[in-house]
Design a protein around this motif. Structure first.
Motif: not given
Length: 306
Positions: A121, A124, A135, A137, A206, A208, A286
């Motif tokens: 987080f 980002i 978020t 991942d 978002i 990652i 991101c």
């Protein structure tokens, strides 16, 4: 304060990565100045007792020694490492960490599920101006999801599954079947439904990490646009194409790393279900990582202590 550099080693379930950061005036000067990645897939070296095998430990030590040598040759001032799910969940984690320390001298810590989620987080937040969002991942052996509002993390969860162990459990094989994907979908829906704060949140998602990066690259190669935003329909189209191909055929998909061609299906499925459950307007990849959040947090703690 003159320039100095810190090397971070990220020991994950699917890969082990080495990144150098330049520090100037107690601030991270750039993103990653240099990065080296080895697709070690350490999670495949966990035996039925939950221990990382001797072969897995030796393989890890070999990579870490190479990274240490690389750091010394690059003139970094400090090398530190952290491990995520594969070590966190290992029955012999203390022995593995002790051996890493003895053989390499590199200080290593094990990130908790909270820390892994928070650092993702934080990375980002440093890279976007979004006020609210979700978020995700997806690692090899865990998946971290957070909810942030007004740029503050308000909810988080770390699931003990990721692209590698989900593939081993549900979609392993040259060709994925409808029965396999249905079982995977039912499992993921059941798991994500345990987080009531996700329901109809209506926020951007978002992502990652490598899986999110590959999804975004596949989409970008297809639509030939600079925008990285993906709608749920965009993600469905990618998923349908990937699941219709054999693992061998997926190697020809533009944007998909050959090292991820066997594990991409579960990763895209997680994002797809998350988008549907939250009624998200779009998905965005991101470029930041847990490593970036880790180094930001490290510098902040150093500054506060001085």
């Amino acid at each position: 304060m003159k320039d100095n550099s810190i090397a971070i080693i990220d020991l994950g379930s699917n890969s082990i990565q080495f990144a150098i950061y330049q520090i100037e005036n107690n601030l991270v000067k750039t993103e990653e100045a240099k990065r080296v990645k080895v697709a070690a897939r350490l999670i495949s070296y966990v035996n039925s007792q939950g221990n990382i095998t001797r072969e897995g430990i030796d393989f890890t030590l070999q990579i870490l020694k190479e990274f240490k040598k690389h750091g010394e040759e690059s003139g970094v001032n400090r090398i530190i490492g952290f491990a995520t799910a594969v070590i966190r969940n290992a029955a012999n984690k203390e022995d593995v960490l002790a051996e890493i320390q003895q053989e390499t001298g590199i200080p290593f810590s094990i990130l908790s599920g909270y820390e892994e989620a928070y650092f993702g987080f934080l990375g980002i937040i440093q890279a976007t101006d979004l006020q609210d969002g979700i978020t995700i991942d997806i690692g090899g052996g865990s998946t971290e999801i957070t909810l942030f509002r007004n740029r503050q993390m308000v909810e988080y969860h770390s699931f003990p599954f990721g692209a590698v162990n989900l593939n081993d459990q549900f979609t392993k094989g040259e060709n994925v079947t409808a029965q396999q994907t249905e079982r995977l979908q039912a499992y993921l829906v059941e798991q994500l439904q345990t987080l009531p704060w996700l329901s109809k949140a209506g926020l951007p998602v978002i992502g990652i990490g490598g899986s999110a990066k590959n999804l975004s690259r596949i989409h970008k190669a297809k639509c030939k646009k600079n925008s990285l935003n993906m709608s749920i329909q965009d993600i469905h189209h990618v998923y349908e194409e990937l699941s219709s191909l054999s693992v061998t055929e997926r190697a020809n998909i533009k944007g998909l790393s050959k090292k991820r061609k066997d594990i991409i299906i579960p990763a895209v499925q997680i994002i797809s279900i998350l988008m549907e459950m939250t009624q998200s307007p779009y998905f965005l990849y991101c470029t930041q990582s847990v490593r970036d959040g880790f180094i930001y947090n490290l510098i902040e703690k150093t500054n506060n202590a001085s």
